[in-house]
Scaffold this motif. Structure first.
Motif, PDB file in Angstrom:
ATOM      1  N   TRP A  52       1.362 -12.719   8.600  1.00 59.99           N
ATOM      2  CA  TRP A  52       1.267 -11.374   9.161  1.00 59.99           C
ATOM      3  C   TRP A  52       0.343 -10.487   8.346  1.00 59.99           C
ATOM      4  O   TRP A  52      -0.293  -9.575   8.893  1.00 59.99           O
ATOM      5  N   GLU A  53       0.245 -10.745   7.055  1.00 59.94           N
ATOM      6  CA  GLU A  53      -0.624  -9.917   6.198  1.00 59.94           C
ATOM      7  C   GLU A  53      -2.066  -9.975   6.679  1.00 59.94           C
ATOM      8  O   GLU A  53      -2.792  -8.988   6.633  1.00 59.94           O
ATOM      9  N   ARG A  56      -2.595  -7.449   9.542  1.00 63.44           N
ATOM     10  CA  ARG A  56      -2.260  -6.032   9.379  1.00 63.44           C
ATOM     11  C   ARG A  56      -3.429  -5.104   9.690  1.00 63.44           C
ATOM     12  O   ARG A  56      -3.238  -3.968  10.127  1.00 63.44           O
ATOM     13  N   PHE A  59      -3.204  -3.789  13.157  1.00 64.15           N
ATOM     14  CA  PHE A  59      -2.060  -2.985  13.588  1.00 64.15           C
ATOM     15  C   PHE A  59      -2.557  -1.601  14.021  1.00 64.15           C
ATOM     16  O   PHE A  59      -3.540  -1.112  13.470  1.00 64.15           O
ATOM     17  N   LYS A  71      12.599  -9.824  11.861  1.00 63.72           N
ATOM     18  CA  LYS A  71      11.784  -8.701  11.371  1.00 63.72           C
ATOM     19  C   LYS A  71      11.226  -8.963   9.976  1.00 63.72           C
ATOM     20  O   LYS A  71      10.048  -8.784   9.721  1.00 63.72           O
ATOM     21  N   GLN A  74       8.851  -6.441   8.694  1.00 61.08           N
ATOM     22  CA  GLN A  74       7.593  -6.200   9.382  1.00 61.08           C
ATOM     23  C   GLN A  74       7.433  -4.712   9.686  1.00 61.08           C
ATOM     24  O   GLN A  74       8.395  -4.002   9.958  1.00 61.08           O
ATOM     25  N   SER A  75       6.186  -4.269   9.665  1.00 61.37           N
ATOM     26  CA  SER A  75       5.846  -2.873   9.901  1.00 61.37           C
ATOM     27  C   SER A  75       6.261  -2.443  11.295  1.00 61.37           C
ATOM     28  O   SER A  75       6.258  -3.233  12.240  1.00 61.37           O
ATOM     29  N   GLU A  76       6.616  -1.148  11.425  1.00 58.42           N
ATOM     30  CA  GLU A  76       6.912  -0.598  12.739  1.00 58.42           C
ATOM     31  C   GLU A  76       5.663  -0.522  13.601  1.00 58.42           C
ATOM     32  O   GLU A  76       5.734  -0.273  14.804  1.00 58.42           O
ATOM     33  N   ASP A  77       4.472  -0.736  13.007  1.00 60.07           N
ATOM     34  CA  ASP A  77       3.224  -0.788  13.766  1.00 60.07           C
ATOM     35  C   ASP A  77       3.090  -2.114  14.511  1.00 60.07           C
ATOM     36  O   ASP A  77       2.109  -2.327  15.215  1.00 60.07           O
TER      37      ASP A  77
END
Length: 459
Positions: A52-53, A56, A59, A71, A74-77
């Protein structure tokens, strides 16, 4: 892409919001990680995303998945929509998006002439319409979603190539584009490595009928032998024929070569219209007829069609004429190589070379699988039938063409080389200002492309 909210899409695909916001606006779509190029993209994927990085920078991002999602901070974005069946959700989205636009959409398939016909249609329509289209000949099935999403609220018409690599390709493209007009330029013999037989290849091209949902408008080349074999008994739409036959709805009369292109008289119903299309060859007239039929059915009148058609720029490496080494004339036709396009190119060579020594430099025909030997023999027969003064082939499979041409009685000098430097050495000796050289291969043959560049006179 027409901007859509997560809520709109989620409702359409019957998804559950697991994380993030319904108010995020989507501007792009993808079904592979490498298709993500910008933020505000919706990704349809059943695969577990580990890095996921690395995502980002794109996002806010929206993920549609049918897998269990954790989750893990994980960012809310990152907005996540859970669906029961990924493929079903994806196609619901595709069908929904296409349904948002009631515009003319033209889909084109055929062994030769797809890109040229598509570009003619785009050129004519773009005079007073906002048109989206396939980029050059980039017609891969992986690009269908991208092209569909290129339609937005400003788009007034669309024109897309639908190529056949294997059976099902045209039908699949139809699921995305839902064309209102379909064109089959011609059907030769190509991509037999996947289609296996000529009959299967013809059937694959005939999938245009199902792409049109057995309705709409189908434009066919009236003189093309394999197009006559298409099964059209279930087609409920209109069939329009183009060509030189009396039965054609759009008919070309008085076809003539002239400076930089072809002149002809278009006959439609009881009326006639003079036309000029840049680019040499009767095949170019057939491309123009298909384009004329499509844009006229969309609503463009003939005077405007004629004005726009004469400003069309013929495509790069499509029988382009250059001054070559030792004052010779070079016909660069290194975009594609099929028996259909070979016959068309040799016709142009013979017409432009009536008072010159005619040389044909030919490379290998690709994507033939077990049909390679037979199709190269057919190509050799075409060369023998059309006739050239000098035949030069490059590559082991191309040698089959030379051998068959000789066997069938070609009255000319024949040379077969494994590589292009030997061919260039020969051409540098035999070419002069009374020589015209056709060099033909496909876009994947770097040796042929480089040879064509070397043969041109350096500016």
């Amino acid at each position: 892409m027409k901007p859509l909210s997560v809520r709109q899409i989620r409702t359409t695909i019957a998804g559950e919001l697991i994380q993030g916001s319904d108010h995020v606006i989507i501007h792009f779509g993808a079904y592979r990680l490498k298709q993500i190029k910008k933020s505000h993209t919706i990704l349809f994927s059943s695969k577990k995303i580990i890095n996921w990085e690395g995502l980002r920078r794109f996002f806010p991002l929206v993920l549609v998945t049918d897998q269990v999602f954790s989750k893990n901070g994980q960012s809310e974005d990152l907005t996540v929509i859970k669906v029961n069946n990924m493929e079903e959700a994806y196609w619901k989205f595709v069908h929904y998006y296409r349904s948002l636009f009631q515009i003319p959409v033209v889909a084109i398939t055929g062994t030769s002439g797809k890109t040229t016909t598509k570009e003619m249609i785009r050129h004519i329509l773009s005079a007073d319409k906002n048109v989206t289209s396939t980029n050059s000949s980039n017609n891969s099935r992986t690009a269908h979603l991208h092209y569909l999403l290129s339609i937005d609220d400003d788009t007034e018409a669309a024109v897309f190539e639908t190529a056949v690599g294997e059976p099902g390709d045209v039908r699949n493209a139809g699921q995305y584009f839902k064309p209102t007009i379909g064109i089959i330029t011609n059907i030769g013999a190509h991509h037999l490595n996947y289609c296996k037989t000529l009959e299967a290849y013809i059937h694959a091209k005939g999938e245009m009928v199902s792409a049109l949902n057995n309705a709409g408008l189908l434009i066919l080349n009236a003189e093309d032998a394999n197009s006559k074999k298409l099964d059209l008994k279930n087609f409920k739409g209109r069939i329009i024929k183009v060509g030189i036959d009396l039965s054609c709805h759009y008919k070309a009369n008085d076809i003539r070569y002239c400076k930089d292109g072809m002149q002809f008289i278009l006959q439609y119903e009881e009326n006639t219209y003079p036309m000029f299309v840049p680019g040499f060859g009767v095949h170019q007239v057939y491309n123009a007829l298909a384009a004329i039929a499509a844009v006229h059915e969309i609503g463009v009148d003939f005077p405007k069609i004629a004005d726009r058609l004469k400003t069309f720029q013929n495509l790069n490496k499509h029988l382009q004429v250059f001054e070559g080494i030792n004052g010779s004339t070079i016909l660069d036709d290194t975009w594609s190589m099929t028996t259909t396009s070979l016959e068309a190119a040799l016709n142009v060579l013979n017409e432009l070379g009536k008072t010159k020594k005619r040389v044909a430099v030919l490379g290998t025909i690709t994507d033939l699988g077990s049909w390679g030997y037979i199709i190269h023999e057919k190509a050799g027969e075409i060369v023998s039938e059309k006739g050239v003064d000098v035949l030069i082939t490059i590559g082991e499979h191309a040698r089959i063409m030379a051998e068959q041409a000789v066997k069938k009685g070609l009255n000319g000098q024949v040379y077969s080389f494994k590589n292009s430097p030997l061919a260039y050495e020969l051409l540098s000796r035999i070419a002069d200002d009374k020589t015209i050289v056709l060099i033909k291969g496909d876009m994947y043959s770097q040796a042929i492309i480089e040879l064509a560049a070397k043969l041109r006179k350096k500016k």
